[in-house]
Design an enzyme around this catalytic site. Sequence first.
Site, PDB file in Angstrom:
ATOM      1  N   SER A 175       0.801  -1.203  -0.093  1.00 16.53           N
ATOM      2  CA  SER A 175       0.073  -0.092   0.029  1.00 16.53           C
ATOM      3  C   SER A 175       0.674   1.283   0.043  1.00 16.53           C
ATOM      4  CB  SER A 175      -0.899  -0.116   1.119  1.00 16.53           C
ATOM      5  OG  SER A 175      -1.918  -0.796   0.800  1.00 16.53           O
ATOM      6  N   LYS A 222       0.204   3.922  -2.657  1.00 15.08           N
ATOM      7  CA  LYS A 222      -0.650   5.026  -2.613  1.00 15.08           C
ATOM      8  C   LYS A 222      -0.477   6.486  -2.448  1.00 15.08           C
ATOM      9  CE  LYS A 222      -3.931   1.402  -0.969  1.00 15.08           C
ATOM     10  NZ  LYS A 222      -4.367   0.717   0.321  1.00 15.08           N
ATOM     11  N   SER A 227      -6.114   4.187   4.034  1.00 15.02           N
ATOM     12  CA  SER A 227      -5.542   2.933   2.961  1.00 15.02           C
ATOM     13  C   SER A 227      -6.506   2.296   2.441  1.00 15.02           C
ATOM     14  CB  SER A 227      -4.557   1.934   3.488  1.00 15.02           C
ATOM     15  OG  SER A 227      -3.764   1.368   2.771  1.00 15.02           O
ATOM     16  N   LYS A 271       3.440   6.414   4.922  1.00 19.82           N
ATOM     17  CA  LYS A 271       2.351   5.360   4.525  1.00 19.82           C
ATOM     18  C   LYS A 271       2.890   4.060   4.643  1.00 19.82           C
ATOM     19  CE  LYS A 271      -1.282   4.256   2.827  1.00 19.82           C
ATOM     20  NZ  LYS A 271      -1.390   2.835   3.521  1.00 19.82           N
TER      21      LYS A 271
END
Length: 437
Positions: A76, A79, A134, A247
Amino acid sequence: MYRKSHTVRAALCLLLTFVFVAACLPQTILAASDTKAAVSWPEAPENNSGAVCLLDSETGAILYDKNMDEQRYPASITKILTALLVIENKQMADTVTFGEQAASESIPGNARINVQLGETITIEDALHAILLASANEVCTQVAIDIAGSVEAFAAMMNERAAALGCTNTHFMNANGLPDPNHYTSAHDMALIMQECIKNETFCRIESDLTYTIQPTNMTAAPRDLQNHHAMLFQDGQWGYQGAFAGKTGYTDEAHNTLVTAAKRGNMTLICVVLTCDNLDYINDTRTVLDYGYNNFKNYTLKNTKKESLSGIVSLPKDAKIKAATYTDPDGAADSETYTRQYFYEDHFIGTAEVSPAGSSSDSSSVSSSSEPSENTGTADVPAPENKDQTSSLSTPLYILVGLNVVAFLILIIAAINNARKRRRRRKRRHNSKNRRR
């Protein structure tokens, strides 16, 4: 008398030979001394992550590298680039309505905010859902809205990544769900994060550690979101001083992944760790960031009489800027402005824009009167690495040349005196013979 004269000449010849040899080897002697005094690049920290990159965002210097160019699954952390492209292509007040493809991803096992088919939220809401919660389905829907399909949006991502200098990255989707052809590297993700934190909207959204999506056309209750990156919570158990953006990521294929940006003083570091197990992604990030702040600081390059400089370099804390070297591009001598690259040992440490002193491109930010901040100090410009001598060699060289000249003059004077003495002896012998006759 002759023996004494011969001894003097021999001693002078030896002195001349020694001085001549010493004059030919000043660089070797001084280089050995400089090497002994030079500060080595700090020893790398131990960690358990599969790949790591520590980037100084201000200078572009790589302070630590562990397999940073190996291709690995990102999960993720993908992103952050998705969010950047949304910010660059949409307005915060724009809306997005969820279709079947995106709604089908709002299922258990996926990171999500539980959207419903036909539900509408704002882009502001969508960005918070992407960066804080997320949410996979939100990434898919904004990708379709912007590019027409997930595949087309992935092509935009790859193009943007390549423009940032990424060489080991290929994205297949907007959310990082597993795909054999969806990969990146720790170095490439650091470059992407470096660009993301230049964006004010990106940083503003990351600063909202919690956020509430108000009731929509399909839901009567608000949705409360919280950032998954524990190190951003300064007062929390895992908080890290200065961390302001980042992140998390996890899939079975990628394991844990983490991107973190932290700022102390005016030094902004980006740490990326890939392929981590358990809590290594947090512990290793903390260790690597500590390594950066404990061992390095930035120097603002200072103008000289001949050049105006605008740039910052990263150096080990106890190192001297004069130990660094630089290279100029081909044709620099004929250019009004050009970019100079600086190095310490074999490490790239930053660049400077160079122009003649007094030109219109002068920058007050690099004037000699600028004051260093907590992690910044002004520095004189080191000599280029392709020059034969540095300014530190000039004084010893002049002294040795001077000694050479003095020794040569002494030898000449001694030779003249000896010649005079020989002439006097011959004259005395001649006069003595005449008297005998």
